[in-house]
Scaffold this motif. Structure first.
Motif, PDB file in Angstrom:
ATOM      1  N   PRO A 152       2.836   6.627  -9.804  1.00 41.48           N
ATOM      2  CA  PRO A 152       2.355   6.584  -8.418  1.00 41.48           C
ATOM      3  C   PRO A 152       0.934   6.064  -8.264  1.00 41.48           C
ATOM      4  CG  PRO A 152       3.598   8.597  -8.779  1.00 41.48           C
ATOM      5  CD  PRO A 152       3.479   7.929 -10.113  1.00 41.48           C
ATOM      6  N   ALA A 153       0.030   6.467  -9.154  1.00 35.40           N
ATOM      7  CA  ALA A 153      -1.360   5.999  -9.047  1.00 35.40           C
ATOM      8  C   ALA A 153      -1.446   4.496  -9.278  1.00 35.40           C
ATOM      9  CB  ALA A 153      -2.248   6.744 -10.041  1.00 35.40           C
ATOM     10  N   GLU A 154      -0.703   3.992 -10.257  1.00 32.32           N
ATOM     11  CA  GLU A 154      -0.696   2.552 -10.523  1.00 32.32           C
ATOM     12  C   GLU A 154      -0.046   1.797  -9.366  1.00 32.32           C
ATOM     13  OE1 GLU A 154      -0.366   2.473 -15.422  1.00 32.32           O
ATOM     14  OE2 GLU A 154       1.456   2.572 -14.197  1.00 32.32           O
ATOM     15  N   ALA A 155       1.054   2.353  -8.859  1.00 30.59           N
ATOM     16  CA  ALA A 155       1.752   1.707  -7.746  1.00 30.59           C
ATOM     17  C   ALA A 155       0.866   1.623  -6.512  1.00 30.59           C
ATOM     18  CB  ALA A 155       3.036   2.474  -7.425  1.00 30.59           C
ATOM     19  N   ALA A 156       0.106   2.681  -6.249  1.00 30.19           N
ATOM     20  CA  ALA A 156      -0.804   2.679  -5.098  1.00 30.19           C
ATOM     21  C   ALA A 156      -1.881   1.617  -5.262  1.00 30.19           C
ATOM     22  CB  ALA A 156      -1.437   4.054  -4.935  1.00 30.19           C
ATOM     23  N   SER A 157      -2.398   1.480  -6.481  1.00 27.32           N
ATOM     24  CA  SER A 157      -3.446   0.490  -6.741  1.00 27.32           C
ATOM     25  C   SER A 157      -2.915  -0.932  -6.584  1.00 27.32           C
ATOM     26  CB  SER A 157      -4.008   0.689  -8.158  1.00 27.32           C
ATOM     27  OG  SER A 157      -4.569   1.967  -8.304  1.00 27.32           O
ATOM     28  N   ILE A 158      -1.704  -1.156  -7.041  1.00 24.25           N
ATOM     29  CA  ILE A 158      -1.085  -2.479  -6.896  1.00 24.25           C
ATOM     30  C   ILE A 158      -0.802  -2.773  -5.425  1.00 24.25           C
ATOM     31  CG2 ILE A 158       0.964  -3.856  -7.425  1.00 24.25           C
ATOM     32  CD1 ILE A 158       1.120  -2.208 -10.080  1.00 24.25           C
ATOM     33  N   ALA A 159      -0.316  -1.761  -4.718  1.00 30.50           N
ATOM     34  CA  ALA A 159       0.093  -1.953  -3.331  1.00 30.50           C
ATOM     35  C   ALA A 159      -1.056  -2.363  -2.425  1.00 30.50           C
ATOM     36  CB  ALA A 159       0.733  -0.666  -2.803  1.00 30.50           C
ATOM     37  N   PHE A 387      -6.055   6.990   2.395  1.00 33.30           N
ATOM     38  CA  PHE A 387      -4.831   7.789   2.385  1.00 33.30           C
ATOM     39  C   PHE A 387      -4.230   7.862   0.976  1.00 33.30           C
ATOM     40  CE2 PHE A 387      -0.152   7.627   2.504  1.00 33.30           C
ATOM     41  CZ  PHE A 387       0.113   8.891   3.030  1.00 33.30           C
ATOM     42  N   LEU A 388      -4.135   6.707   0.320  1.00 32.25           N
ATOM     43  CA  LEU A 388      -3.565   6.670  -1.032  1.00 32.25           C
ATOM     44  C   LEU A 388      -4.443   7.438  -2.014  1.00 32.25           C
ATOM     45  CD1 LEU A 388      -2.454   2.922  -1.092  1.00 32.25           C
ATOM     46  CD2 LEU A 388      -0.954   4.926  -0.949  1.00 32.25           C
ATOM     47  N   LEU A 389      -5.754   7.352  -1.844  1.00 32.56           N
ATOM     48  CA  LEU A 389      -6.660   8.082  -2.719  1.00 32.56           C
ATOM     49  C   LEU A 389      -6.540   9.575  -2.499  1.00 32.56           C
ATOM     50  CD1 LEU A 389      -8.908   7.970  -4.819  1.00 32.56           C
ATOM     51  CD2 LEU A 389     -10.553   7.709  -2.962  1.00 32.56           C
ATOM     52  N   ALA A 390      -6.384   9.995  -1.244  1.00 37.34           N
ATOM     53  CA  ALA A 390      -6.240  11.419  -0.948  1.00 37.34           C
ATOM     54  C   ALA A 390      -4.937  11.984  -1.532  1.00 37.34           C
ATOM     55  CB  ALA A 390      -6.276  11.643   0.558  1.00 37.34           C
ATOM     56  N   VAL A 391      -3.874  11.174  -1.498  1.00 37.61           N
ATOM     57  CA  VAL A 391      -2.559  11.645  -1.957  1.00 37.61           C
ATOM     58  C   VAL A 391      -2.450  11.609  -3.488  1.00 37.61           C
ATOM     59  CG1 VAL A 391      -0.089  11.182  -1.905  1.00 37.61           C
ATOM     60  CG2 VAL A 391      -1.447  10.990   0.191  1.00 37.61           C
ATOM     61  N   PHE A 392      -2.948  10.543  -4.088  1.00 39.57           N
ATOM     62  CA  PHE A 392      -2.732  10.336  -5.525  1.00 39.57           C
ATOM     63  C   PHE A 392      -3.992  10.478  -6.372  1.00 39.57           C
ATOM     64  CE2 PHE A 392       0.453   7.673  -3.289  1.00 39.57           C
ATOM     65  CZ  PHE A 392       1.583   8.389  -3.683  1.00 39.57           C
ATOM     66  N   GLY A 393      -5.119  10.811  -5.738  1.00 42.41           N
ATOM     67  CA  GLY A 393      -6.353  10.922  -6.482  1.00 42.41           C
ATOM     68  C   GLY A 393      -6.404  12.108  -7.411  1.00 42.41           C
ATOM     69  N   GLY A 394      -5.695  13.165  -7.096  1.00 44.21           N
ATOM     70  CA  GLY A 394      -5.612  14.329  -7.963  1.00 44.21           C
ATOM     71  C   GLY A 394      -6.868  15.157  -8.028  1.00 44.21           C
ATOM     72  N   LYS A 395      -7.791  14.936  -7.074  1.00 36.76           N
ATOM     73  CA  LYS A 395      -9.028  15.717  -7.064  1.00 36.76           C
ATOM     74  C   LYS A 395      -9.274  16.243  -5.662  1.00 36.76           C
ATOM     75  CE  LYS A 395     -11.271  13.135 -10.775  1.00 36.76           C
ATOM     76  NZ  LYS A 395     -12.443  12.339 -11.178  1.00 36.76           N
TER      77      LYS A 395
END
Length: 395
Positions: A152-159, A387-395
């Motif tokens: 998911p984190a990689e997919a968000a970065s690519i997206a 939004f992607l950072l909040a969901v997949f940032g893990g912090k």
């Protein structure tokens, strides 16, 4: 030491001896980008430094991206070299800290804000919807990337490449998937530069000639008070909803406030010109220098570049299709072409909408109308990244 030993050492340290096929391929890529930038003028302010960074990084033996610290300066899978210090690293590796720390992307956003006029957006608020619709590619590419095996984190970065915003892509990737920063940054900036090539066929395929000929009414004049209130209000609202978006959006709105408040002309001028130019050079060269042939020429890299193109195409299509919807709702008062400008590349995407409109109606002037979705796209891509950072940032 005899003469043969000297020549042997010189040969062993020469680029000819150290040359590998990956170097040749990437040098070819660098030259290709330089041709696009210089001969065809495809966003030369971005492509020239990026292309030269690629060239520098792939000159065998130059070690311009050498990291002697064991990864502390942003290198991956390296070991610290005994007896060395951080300042013994390659000069571009040291400058690369500005990319890894997100300092360069945030400073770029300040400069963009200082050059941005939110007037067209304020005079036609529906532009916000077009900017939001043009983020379609981000979410489509995210789902596709998940489907082909990225986490998911990689997919968000690519997206986020679909937002057509290089600084935003760098900012998000450095937080979520820093090991993919080189191909993602290069893809994002390359597609931004290739907007005049990528967007027109999509715009033409999704619209009719009648729609492309639509002339739009002159926008109302926006007051100075509105322009001053807007950056402050948007920042506060977005910050309360998504605090993770503050680094990018905060710098964007600060730069815009410098421009609009009327009492910080010197700061606005510096942000628009000197600071923006300096950071663009350092960001472009260091991003390009991450494209080392051995690390870059992999199947995963090609897949990322392909997914980035898919994201960009879906974003363009999302904006145009929503523009068609508004065309129907307003009974032909909105030209769907301006929807393509909803991607974040300012002002390139707006210029493309203007040029395409003029092809079918020489008297048409869509530039200011397209600037509304264009600047909305800057906000939209930053919010999507938050939004992607909040969901997949893990912090």
């Amino acid at each position: 030491m005899d003469i043969s030993t000297i020549f042997t050492r010189l040969w062993e340290q020469s680029g000819f001896h150290l040359l590998e096929w990956e170097n040749l391929v990437m040098i070819g890529v660098a030259i290709f980008f330089l041709v696009l930038a210089i001969k065809f003028k495809f966003e030369p302010l971005l492509l020239v430094p990026i292309a030269f960074g690629i060239l520098l990084a792939n000159l065998p033996g130059a070690n311009i991206m050498l990291d002697t610290t064991g990864g502390q300066l942003g290198s991956f899978g390296t070991e610290a070299i005994a007896g060395t210090h951080w300042y013994d690293s390659g000069v571009l590796r040291i400058l690369y800290v500005g990319v890894k720390s997100s300092v360069f992307p945030c400073l770029i956003f300040m400069g963009v804000g200082a050059m941005t006029d939110f007037g067209p957006l304020l005079s036609n608020p529906v532009s916000l919807l077009l900017g939001a619709a043009a983020q379609l590619g981000v979410y489509c590419a995210f789902l596709i990337a998940l489907g082909v095996g990225f986490d998911p984190a990689e997919a968000a970065s690519i997206a986020i490449i679909g937002g057509a915003d290089g600084p935003t892509a760098i900012f998000l990737t450095s937080k979520l998937a820093s090991h993919l920063l080189a191909p993602i940054a290069l893809a994002a900036y390359s597609y931004m530069a290739l907007i005049p090539v990528i967007q027109p066929p999509i715009m033409k395929a999704l619209t009719t000639e009648k729609e492309r000929k639509v002339e739009m009414k002159q926008l109302r004049k926006v007051s100075k008070t509105e322009k001053i209130i807007f950056p402050v209000a948007v920042l506060i609202l977005c910050a309360f909803l998504l605090p993770s978006v503050v680094p990018l959006l905060g710098m964007l709105m600060l730069g815009n406030l410098f421009k609009e408040c009327g009492v910080t002309e010197r700061l606005s001028d510096t942000a628009q010109n000197a600071l923006m130019n300096i950071v663009t050079i350092m960001l472009g060269v260091t991003v390009g220098a991450t494209a080392n042939g051995k690390e870059f020429l992999q199947i995963k890299t090609l897949l990322i570049i392909g997914l980035g193109l898919v994201a960009f195409c879906f974003s363009t299509a999302g904006g145009v299709l929503f523009g068609k919807l508004l065309y129907v709702i307003t009974k032909g008062k909105i030209n769907p072409l301006i929807g393509a400008a909803g991607v974040s590349a300012v002002p390139m995407a707006a210029r493309v909408a203007q040029n395409e409109g003029r092809k079918y109606n020489p008297t048409n002037f869509l530039l200011m109308h397209a600037m509304g979705p264009n600047v909305a796209g800057v906000i939209g891509s930053a919010v999507a990244a938050g939004f992607l950072l909040a969901v997949f940032g893990g912090k």
